[in-house]
Write an enzyme that holds these catalytic residues in place. Sequence first.
Site, short mmCIF file in Angstrom:
data_model
loop_
_atom_site.label_atom_id
_atom_site.label_comp_id
_atom_site.label_asym_id
_atom_site.label_seq_id
_atom_site.Cartn_x
_atom_site.Cartn_y
_atom_site.Cartn_z
N LYS A 179 0.82 -1.25 0.04
CA LYS A 179 0.13 -0.05 -0.02
C LYS A 179 0.82 1.20 0.03
O LYS A 179 0.71 1.99 -0.86
CB LYS A 179 -0.84 -0.13 1.33
CG LYS A 179 -1.82 1.27 1.38
CD LYS A 179 -2.67 1.32 2.42
CE LYS A 179 -3.34 2.59 2.71
NZ LYS A 179 -4.08 2.69 4.07
N GLU A 185 10.92 -4.73 3.45
CA GLU A 185 11.00 -6.13 3.02
C GLU A 185 10.38 -6.27 1.60
O GLU A 185 11.17 -7.01 0.69
CB GLU A 185 9.87 -6.74 3.87
CG GLU A 185 10.28 -7.01 5.37
CD GLU A 185 9.74 -6.20 6.40
OE1 GLU A 185 9.59 -4.91 5.95
OE2 GLU A 185 9.54 -6.37 7.44
N GLY A 237 -4.38 -1.59 5.49
CA GLY A 237 -3.52 -2.80 5.11
C GLY A 237 -4.47 -3.92 5.37
O GLY A 237 -4.50 -5.08 4.58
N ARG A 238 -4.66 -4.40 6.95
CA ARG A 238 -5.10 -5.54 7.27
C ARG A 238 -6.79 -5.62 6.89
O ARG A 238 -7.28 -6.59 7.22
CB ARG A 238 -5.06 -5.42 8.73
CG ARG A 238 -5.53 -4.40 9.34
CD ARG A 238 -4.93 -4.51 10.95
NE ARG A 238 -5.43 -3.26 11.85
CZ ARG A 238 -4.55 -2.12 11.87
NH1 ARG A 238 -3.58 -1.95 11.20
NH2 ARG A 238 -5.11 -1.43 12.61
N GLU A 323 -3.17 -6.07 15.62
CA GLU A 323 -2.53 -4.89 15.10
C GLU A 323 -3.82 -3.83 15.36
O GLU A 323 -3.57 -2.63 15.42
CB GLU A 323 -2.38 -4.90 13.82
CG GLU A 323 -1.20 -3.83 13.17
CD GLU A 323 -0.95 -4.27 11.69
OE1 GLU A 323 0.47 -4.63 11.76
OE2 GLU A 323 -1.26 -4.04 10.75
N HIS A 354 -2.83 -32.39 19.56
CA HIS A 354 -1.62 -32.88 19.69
C HIS A 354 -0.58 -31.97 19.88
O HIS A 354 0.58 -32.51 19.90
CB HIS A 354 -1.36 -33.88 18.45
CG HIS A 354 -2.63 -34.69 18.34
ND1 HIS A 354 -2.74 -36.06 19.19
CD2 HIS A 354 -3.38 -35.02 17.64
CE1 HIS A 354 -3.55 -36.65 18.75
NE2 HIS A 354 -4.27 -36.19 17.68
N LYS A 482 10.17 -0.29 13.11
CA LYS A 482 10.72 0.13 11.85
C LYS A 482 11.88 1.18 11.71
O LYS A 482 12.91 1.02 10.97
CB LYS A 482 9.58 0.56 10.73
CG LYS A 482 8.72 -0.57 10.26
CD LYS A 482 7.63 0.04 9.21
CE LYS A 482 6.65 -0.85 9.02
NZ LYS A 482 5.46 -0.25 8.12
O1 F6P Z 1 3.00 -3.98 9.89
C1 F6P Z 1 2.44 -2.76 9.54
C2 F6P Z 1 1.99 -2.62 8.24
O2 F6P Z 1 1.81 -1.17 7.90
C3 F6P Z 1 0.77 -3.30 8.11
O3 F6P Z 1 -0.42 -2.69 8.69
C4 F6P Z 1 0.70 -3.60 6.69
O4 F6P Z 1 -0.33 -4.55 6.43
C5 F6P Z 1 2.03 -3.88 6.25
O5 F6P Z 1 2.84 -3.22 7.25
C6 F6P Z 1 2.44 -3.77 4.90
O6 F6P Z 1 2.54 -2.44 4.50
P1 F6P Z 1 2.54 -1.94 3.01
O7 F6P Z 1 1.41 -2.64 2.07
O8 F6P Z 1 2.43 -0.65 2.87
O9 F6P Z 1 3.78 -2.62 2.27
#
Ligand code: F6P
Length: 514
Positions: A179, A185, A237-238, A323, A354, A482
Site C-alpha cells: 500500500k 521487506e 492494510g489489514r 494490530e 496434539h 521500523k
Molecule cells: O505491519 C505494519 C504494516 O503497515 C501493516 O499494517 C501492513 O499491512 C504492512 O505493514 C504492509 O504495508 P504495505 O502494504 O504498505 O507494504
Amino acid sequence: MTFPALTDLPEWKRFVLVAQACAPREDGLDLIEAPGLTLDSSGQRHSAELLAAGEALLAARQFSTQRARLFAGEPVNTTEHRAAWHTALRALRSPEGVLSERERMDAFVRKADAERRWRHIVHIGIGGSDWGVRLAVSAFGYAGTWREVRSVANIDGHAIEGGLAGLDPRHTLVVLVSKSFTTAETLQNGARAREWLQAAGLDPAAHMVAVTAKPERARAWGIPDEQIFHLWDWVGGRFSVWSAVSLTTALSVGADVLAGLRMGAAAMDEHFLHAPLSVNAPVRMALAGVVNRSILGHGSLNIAPYDSRLANLVPYVQQLDMESLGKSVDLAGRPVGVPTGPAVWGMPGTDAQHTFFQWMHQGSDGAPVDFIVCRQADHHWPTHHRQLLANCLAQREALMRGKTLDQARAECLAEGLDAAQADALAPHRVHPGGRANHLVVLPRLSPYSLGALLALYEHRVFTQGLIWGIDPFDQWGVEYGKVLARDIVGELQGDTAQPVHDVSTRHWITELKR
Ligand code: F6P
C-alpha cells in the site's frame, strides 16, 4: 476532547457487575443465524441482564452513530485522520474508482487466462499485503492450481531465495503489493526478483505488476502505469483483502472467488448494520470478547479452525485483531484502565489437539476458543469428515463441561484401579471446565462463507475497539521498530553505533557488523 473514559461510565460499571455475577453457560442453546454461517455462543457467559447491560454500554459509546460513520467513509481512524472504508470495497454501490479498478484487474486476469500466461506467480508483500492472499489461495487452491503461487514476505533472504528457486523466469509474473510502497521487506524482495529476471535476459517491466496506493512510487521503481493497480488511502492494510491486493488470488483460484468473498462480506455488513443487537453476530462476539478479556482477565484468544484449508486464518485474524486492538490508551490519550486486545494464536484442529490442547484443558490459564468448522467437506471421505466434526465437538464439550474430582475418581475405579490408586490418580484427571468458546459453523468452505467470516471478525474488532475507546485502525507500535531498524541497518554497515542504544544492542551491533 470530551471523550468519556471507559472506567468512568456507569454503563461499564454495571456491565462488569452483571458479567461477574453471570455463570458460565452449560445449558441453553444460543444460536445466531447470520449470512454464510451460524454462530453458537452457548459457551459464553450470557444472560438477558448481561445483554441489556452490553446494549446500554454500546449506547453510551454511540455505537449506532459510530457504525454509521464507519460505513459512510468518515475519518474513524482518528490518529491518522483517515477513513477505514473497507466496506466500500464490497458494497453494491462502491465509491468512484473502485469498480473501474476491479474491472482493470479482472481484465488483466481474463487476458492472462486466455493466453494461458504465467505458470508461476511470485507474490511479494507483507502483513495485510500478504495474509489475505495466502488464506484464499490455500482455502480454495489447497489441492493445487494450474498456476503455482509462491508467497514471499520476510526480509530473510532465504524467503526470496526459496520463492524463486526452480521457477522458469520466462513464465513468471511477480506481483509486488505494498500500500505504501515503502515497506523495506517488499522493496528489497522485489529488487531481488527484478535482478533474477534481468539475469535471465528478460525485461522486468514485462514480468512485474504492482498494487499500491502510491502509484508514483511504483512508477519510479520501474513498473509501467498500465501494470499498476490502485489501492486507496482509506483502506487499511489489514482490511485490504477485498481489493486488487488479491490479484494473485484471482490469478490462482479465479476472480469468481474474489467476487464470492466480497458478496459474503457485503451480506455480513448488512447483518451488522441491521440485525438487532441481541442477534447481531459481530456485536455478540465483541461483547463476549470484552467480558473474557477485560473482566475475566483472559490474556489470549485461541482460533481453532477444524479445517486444514483454513490454517492461514490464524495469522490473518492475528494481524487483524492484534494490530487493531493492541493499544492501551484511549482516543483522548489516557490509559484505557482495563486490559484490551488479547494475544491471538492457534492452529487447525486436530493438529492443535496434539500440540497445545493439553494446556487448554488443564493448564492454569486456559484461553477462550473460537472453533470454526464446515458442516460439509469438499473431499470424498465421509469417515474423515465425521471424525473431524466429532473431534471439534468433543474438544469443545470437554472444555465446557470439565470433569470433577468425584467423576475422575469414579472413572478410575471403573477402570479397575483400587481406592488408593484412584485417589492418587484422580486429581490429575480433573478438568476445570467452563472454558469460554464460540462455535462458528459454515455450511461449507465457499468464498461466500469465508467472506462473511472475515467480515464477522472485522466488525467484531471494530465493536471491541469502540467499547474500549481505542483507535483500531492505526499501528504506531509497528512504526517505532521500523525506524530503529533503519538506523541499525546503517550501523551494521559501518556507521558508528549510536549511544542511544542500550548496552546489549550496542554490543551486538559491533559483534554482527558486516
Ligand atoms: O505491519 C505494519 C504494516 O503497515 C501493516 O499494517 C501492513 O499491512 C504492512 O505493514 C504492509 O504495508 P504495505 O502494504 O504498505 O507494504
